[in-house]
Design a protein around this motif. Structure first.
Motif, mmCIF file in Angstrom:
data_model
loop_
_atom_site.group_PDB
_atom_site.id
_atom_site.type_symbol
_atom_site.label_atom_id
_atom_site.label_comp_id
_atom_site.label_asym_id
_atom_site.label_seq_id
_atom_site.Cartn_x
_atom_site.Cartn_y
_atom_site.Cartn_z
ATOM 1 N N ILE A 1 0.857 -1.198 0.000
ATOM 2 C CA ILE A 1 0.000 0.000 0.000
ATOM 3 C C ILE A 1 0.889 1.242 0.000
ATOM 4 O O ILE A 1 1.927 1.261 0.668
ATOM 5 C CB ILE A 1 -0.896 0.033 1.263
ATOM 6 C CG1 ILE A 1 -1.856 -1.155 1.281
ATOM 7 C CG2 ILE A 1 -1.653 1.341 1.393
ATOM 8 C CD1 ILE A 1 -3.011 -1.052 0.314
ATOM 9 N N GLN A 2 0.463 2.275 -0.732
ATOM 10 C CA GLN A 2 1.206 3.539 -0.756
ATOM 11 C C GLN A 2 0.262 4.697 -0.458
ATOM 12 O O GLN A 2 -0.727 4.882 -1.165
ATOM 13 C CB GLN A 2 1.844 3.751 -2.126
ATOM 14 C CG GLN A 2 2.515 5.118 -2.251
ATOM 15 C CD GLN A 2 3.211 5.274 -3.587
ATOM 16 O OE1 GLN A 2 4.017 4.443 -3.951
ATOM 17 N NE2 GLN A 2 2.894 6.341 -4.292
ATOM 18 N N PRO A 3 0.549 5.503 0.568
ATOM 19 C CA PRO A 3 -0.214 6.732 0.767
ATOM 20 C C PRO A 3 0.080 7.676 -0.401
ATOM 21 O O PRO A 3 1.230 7.819 -0.808
ATOM 22 C CB PRO A 3 0.332 7.301 2.076
ATOM 23 C CG PRO A 3 1.116 6.198 2.710
ATOM 24 C CD PRO A 3 1.565 5.302 1.601
ATOM 25 N N SER A 4 -0.960 8.288 -0.949
ATOM 26 C CA SER A 4 -0.787 9.159 -2.116
ATOM 27 C C SER A 4 -1.628 10.414 -1.971
ATOM 28 O O SER A 4 -2.658 10.413 -1.297
ATOM 29 C CB SER A 4 -1.196 8.424 -3.395
ATOM 30 O OG SER A 4 -0.399 7.280 -3.589
ATOM 31 N N LEU A 5 -1.189 11.470 -2.636
ATOM 32 C CA LEU A 5 -1.895 12.743 -2.652
ATOM 33 C C LEU A 5 -2.353 12.991 -4.077
ATOM 34 O O LEU A 5 -1.525 13.087 -4.994
ATOM 35 C CB LEU A 5 -0.978 13.877 -2.177
ATOM 36 C CG LEU A 5 -1.571 15.275 -2.155
ATOM 37 C CD1 LEU A 5 -2.723 15.352 -1.147
ATOM 38 C CD2 LEU A 5 -0.495 16.286 -1.799
ATOM 39 N N LEU A 6 -3.665 13.065 -4.294
ATOM 40 C CA LEU A 6 -4.214 13.297 -5.624
ATOM 41 C C LEU A 6 -4.146 14.779 -5.992
ATOM 42 O O LEU A 6 -3.934 15.634 -5.128
ATOM 43 C CB LEU A 6 -5.661 12.806 -5.692
ATOM 44 C CG LEU A 6 -5.891 11.328 -5.349
ATOM 45 C CD1 LEU A 6 -7.372 10.980 -5.478
ATOM 46 C CD2 LEU A 6 -5.042 10.429 -6.212
ATOM 47 N N ALA A 7 -4.324 15.072 -7.266
ATOM 48 C CA ALA A 7 -4.228 16.454 -7.764
ATOM 49 C C ALA A 7 -5.227 17.389 -7.082
ATOM 50 O O ALA A 7 -4.953 18.578 -6.930
ATOM 51 C CB ALA A 7 -4.431 16.482 -9.274
#
Length: 85
Positions: free
Chosen positions: A18-24
């Protein structure tokens, strides 16, 4: 690179984590990571892809050092035949 869940399932990709991500739009999400073997510049290499709803996206790390020319054309296809070629 991102692929929608149905494509990840159809390709039978190996789960990595799993990877924490920040969307646009500023939304924070947890995305599943999978491993995918691709042919790039006539060489096979393994990359990590993120599972995400929507159209597949190609990441900038694959494009680095390449010149890109785009000709936009209308293409009609259905999800069921995307990997049949």
């Amino acid at each position: 690179m991102t692929l929608p869940p149905e494509d990840v399932s159809q390709l039978g990709l190996a789960y990595v984590g799993i990877q924490p991500s920040l969307l646009a739009d500023g939304t924070r999400v947890l995305l599943k990571i999978y491993r995918l073997a691709i042919i790039w510049h006539d060489m096979e290499q393994e990359i990590e892809i993120l599972e995400m709803n929507g159209a597949p996206l190609l990441g900038m790390s694959l494009l680095e050092g390449n010149e890109i020319n785009i000709q936009a054309v209308e293409v009609v296809s259905s999800p069921s035949n995307r990997f049949s070629h």
